[in-house]
Design an enzyme around this catalytic site. Structure first.
Site, PDB file in Angstrom:
ATOM      1  N   ASP A 285      -7.007   3.969   1.234  1.00 18.21           N
ATOM      2  CA  ASP A 285      -7.583   3.958   2.571  1.00 18.21           C
ATOM      3  C   ASP A 285      -7.298   5.311   3.225  1.00 18.21           C
ATOM      4  OD1 ASP A 285      -8.882   3.248   4.870  1.00 18.21           O
ATOM      5  OD2 ASP A 285      -7.940   1.296   5.059  1.00 18.21           O
TER       6      ASP A 285
HETATM    7  C1  BGC Z   1     -10.413   1.804   7.375  1.00 17.75           C
HETATM    8  C2  BGC Z   1     -11.289   1.491   6.188  1.00 17.75           C
HETATM    9  C3  BGC Z   1     -12.446   2.453   6.116  1.00 17.75           C
HETATM   10  C4  BGC Z   1     -11.910   3.872   6.104  1.00 17.75           C
HETATM   11  C5  BGC Z   1     -12.989   4.929   5.996  1.00 17.75           C
HETATM   12  C6  BGC Z   1     -10.059   3.286   7.471  1.00 17.75           C
HETATM   13  O1  BGC Z   1      -9.460   3.608   8.677  1.00 17.75           O
HETATM   14  O2  BGC Z   1      -9.231   1.028   7.296  1.00 17.75           O
HETATM   15  O3  BGC Z   1     -11.740   0.163   6.270  1.00 17.75           O
HETATM   16  O4  BGC Z   1     -13.220   2.188   4.979  1.00 17.75           O
HETATM   17  O5  BGC Z   1     -11.185   4.101   7.286  1.00 17.75           O
HETATM   18  O6  BGC Z   1     -13.682   5.080   7.172  1.00 17.75           O
END
Ligand code: BGC
Length: 743
Positions: A285
């Site tokens: 993530d």
């Molecule tokens: C979120 C994810 C997301 C990623 C990319 C993160 O802050 O937890 O769900 O896919 O950002 O935007």
């Protein structure tokens, strides 16, 4: 004999088309191997590096010179770069100016639509309609790929029982079975039959695993989960999606039982990759690799990269730790070449499967981009999905639907004339202020003679009542009030935990003021989580839960208000009576001292002394403009062996005056088992359409896997004994029958 079997098998494989699939797979594997053999260490590491384009969806990441890094083969994928022109420009550098011409992947959070925005996942979960979900995900994939995006960070399949956590809006509710069905629908919709088609996109199940259990519902906090709950409640949706061929997975930010998921070798490498045979990409993530430092398991970026790589996290999203530390980690023999090659292989494999090596500009077609995005037919599907995603929570004396010839309607509330919040918290490239507001939807629906009045009443978070007077006066002038109240979109989603989940600001007081006028009030709720709307439930005669319905919100809401669509949604998550009940869910366990609900209740029971145990609205609940009667539940057998199936049937009749869709729900209860067991567990559901007076026999097959539990040794078994079967319109109002499993 053996030869005959082999010949027959070969013939069967060849005739089913399986042979060509196997061949295509083998071809890709050999191409990947061949390419890998030509790559330098730097180029290999580059495939594991992902940076963000212009938009940031988390804390500030590394600042980079994208073109120069791509030219050197030091970046394998981007997120947040969209549009044919933008993606093509940078893809061109990768495939025309880098040494090995390896194309890039472009990722984006396509959570509920790309530019045509569909209802949020919690809303589509309320439809209990996987087919519909698959259809709108196909459209999302079509729009996103038409805009150069090849990777959707979706679906989120975190089973969530705590509505304080803002991300409940991104998932499919509190139940494992429903979440799994919806997850599979999203994966099918996004990935289709073949990733190589120009309108299919790589899906990503996230956030692996049990993220929704953050303590006290507080975002990013720690997660503790028992082995039993992990395997019974939280893992199955991931396993099912992996079996269905999902192309990527994202470990959660959180730690699980003291091990951050980004460094969780057991769950990522051992279970996901080795045990389940997942051959896709594990992407971290946002910045999660470097966040192993504040987690307290790594002292510096070097150790972060080591732990994440060793755990099996293939791509580092934006932290830069792989970019800067992997060369040294390989040199120091902390990460082996085999580990590196495995990660790179996974990335290249998906690039081949997406058809990018054959045609790196497959997703860069300007005319397709123009035709596909926000087309009328896509908006039509969005309206249909929105209609199906609403849940009618209360409708005293059939106040709804309203006549279109009503003289005067007051549309009141902070969300009544709102064109942005209905788009929801993860609306990808949805255009700001582009949703149809409820006010607009109502104006467009009523007859020429109807007067539609509007007053705001208050802002979403107001603590003053300055606008109340105007709203009350507007109500007095009207025959009915439609009060559109709830949360703003950014009060749910990521980093949006709430400790108080009542209507924000003075909105409850606004409802009270409107109620006191004596003019009938319909509450239209917009929110990303269950709310503790106890007063509203007691006093407001009609309540429609609309969540965030996307581009066509106002039109779809008007369709329900005026009866052009008979509401059919059912809650995928329990509404608590108050925050003190959380976590509250339908499949709870009894305890040794269950509540007796006797007239003179006993003291020493599992209950509160100040609030009820029962929720405000239970899981599976939702009304219709018609009524459905359930009768004649029958089982084909009353005794089965542990490995046998049986069938249960029930007759459902539309006893009301209008046609309607009902979701028939099947629950099972194991009466006596070697471990404590929930009072009931959802094992199936079917949607049926019935005209007034008509009946249908609904049939469910009960399989051994529906009766399994993890015994004390954590082995999956079917234990002999009596099982109750419950079928009904929600998790509480059910008809029952029982059968016995005998050795
Ligand atoms: C979120 C994810 C997301 C990623 C990319 C993160 O802050 O937890 O769900 O896919 O950002 O935007």
């Amino acid at each position: 004999m053996l030869r005959l079997v082999t010949v027959l098998l070969t013939l069967i494989i060849a005739s089913t088309g399986l042979a060509s699939t196997i061949k295509a797979k083998e071809l890709i594997e050999s191409k990947v191997e061949n390419l890998l053999s030509k790559m330098t260490l730097e180029e290999k590491i580059g495939q594991l590096v992902q940076y963000s384009g212009t938009e940031l969806t988390g804390p500030q990441g590394q600042s980079i010179n994208a073109a120069s890094l791509v030219k050197k083969g030091k970046i394998g994928s981007f997120l947040n770069i969209t549009g044919v022109e933008n993606t093509e420009a940078i893809q061109k550098i990768a495939v025309e100016q880098s040494r090995l011409k390896i194309p890039l992947l472009f990722g984006l959070d396509v959570i509920h639509g790309y530019k045509t925005i569909f209802p949020v996942p919690l809303a589509t979960a309320s439809s209990w309609d996987p087919q519909m979900l698959e259809k709108i995900e196909q459209i999302s994939a079509d729009e996103a790929t038409a805009s150069g995006v090849t990777w959707a960070f979706s679906p989120m399949v975190n089973v969530a029982r705590d509505p304080r956590w803002g991300r409940v809006v991104e998932g499919y509710g509190e139940d494992t079975y429903l979440t799994t069905q919806m997850a599979l629908a999203v994966v099918r919709g996004l990935q289709g039959d073949s990733l190589a088609n120009k309108n299919t996109i790589l899906a990503c199940i996230k956030h692996y695993v049990a993220y929704a259990l953050v303590q006290a519902g507080r975002e990013y906090w720690t997660v503790t989960v028992s082995e039993r709950d992990l395997w019974t409640i939280y893992m199955p949706a991931y396993k099912a999606a992996v079996d269905a061929g999902v192309g990527s997975i994202m470990p959660a930010f959180t730690s699980v039982n003291a091990v951050p998921m980004t460094a969780n070798k057991k769950l990522v490498h051992d279970i996901l990759k080795e045990e389940w045979g997942f051959n896709g990409i594990a992407v971290s993530d946002w910045n999660a690799v470097l966040e192993l430092i504040p987690h307290g398991v790594a002292k510096d970026a070097y150790q972060c990269a080591e732990l994440a790589m060793d755990a099996g996290v293939d791509i580092d999203m934006v932290s830069g730790a792989y970019d800067y530390q992997l060369p040294k980690l390989i040199k120091d023999n902390k990460i082996t070449m085999k580990q590196l090659d495995d990660a790179v292989t996974r990335v290249l494999r998906k690039k081949f499967e997406l058809g990018l090596f054959k045609n790196p500009y497959l997703y860069n077609d300007l005319s397709r981009e123009k035709e596909t995005i926000l087309s009328n037919s896509n908006l039509k599907e969005s309206r249909k999905a929105a209609q199906r995603s609403m849940v009618l929570l209360k409708n005293n004396n059939n106040l709804l639907p309203l006549s279109k010839r009503i003289k005067r309607i007051a549309v009141i509330g902070p969300l009544a004339d709102d064109k942005n919040n209905p788009l929801g918290p993860w609306s990808a490239k949805g255009v700001h202020n582009s949703a149809i507001s409820v006010l607009q939807g109502i104006k467009d629906s009523v007859s020429a003679g109807t007067q539609v009045l509007y007053a705001k009443g208050c802002n979403i978070n107001d603590h003053n009542k300055k606008m109340f007077e105007a709203a009350v006066n507007t109500a007095y002038k009207s025959d009915i009030v439609i009060a559109v109240v709830g949360e703003s979109a950014d009060m749910s989603g990521e980093a949006a935990s709430r400790a108080d989940i009542d209507l924000p600001g003075v909105q409850k007081d606004l409802l009270k003021a409107l109620y006191n006028t004596g003019v009938p009030v319909v509450a239209v709720l917009m929110n990303g989580r269950p709310l503790t709307i106890n007063w509203t439930k007691n006093y407001i005669p009609a309540i429609l839960e609309t969540w965030f319905l996307g581009s066509e919100a106002g039109n779809a809401i008007a369709d329900v208000i005026f009866g052009d669509y008979n509401p059919s949604g059912k809650l995928p998550i329990t509404f608590p009576y108050c925050v003190g009940q959380i976590p509250i869910y339908y499949n709870y366990k009894q305890s040794g001292r269950p509540e007796t609900l006797a007239n003179a209740p006993l003291k020493y029971e599992s209950k509160y002394i100040d609030i009820p145990n029962t929720p405000l609205f239970p899981f599976g609940y939702g009304l219709s403009y018609t009524t459905f009667d359930y009768s004649n539940i029958t089982l084909t057998k009353d005794k089965i062996k542990p490995n046998e199936n049986l069938t249960v049937k029930i007759e459902v009749t539309n006893t009301g005056k209008v046609k309607g869709i009902e979701t028939v729900q099947l629950y099972i209860h194991d009466r006596v088992a070697s471990v404590t067991h929930p009072v009931k567990v959802l094992k199936g559901f079917k949607k049926i359409f019935l005209k007034p007076g008509n009946s249908k026999i609904v049939t469910f097959k009960i399989k051994p896997s529906d009766l399994e539990l993890y015994n004390q040794e954590m082995k999956k078994v079917v234990e002999p004994g009596i099982f109750d079967v419950y079928i009904g319109t929600n998790s509480v109002d059910v008809k029952s029958a029982s059968f016995e499993v005998v050795e």
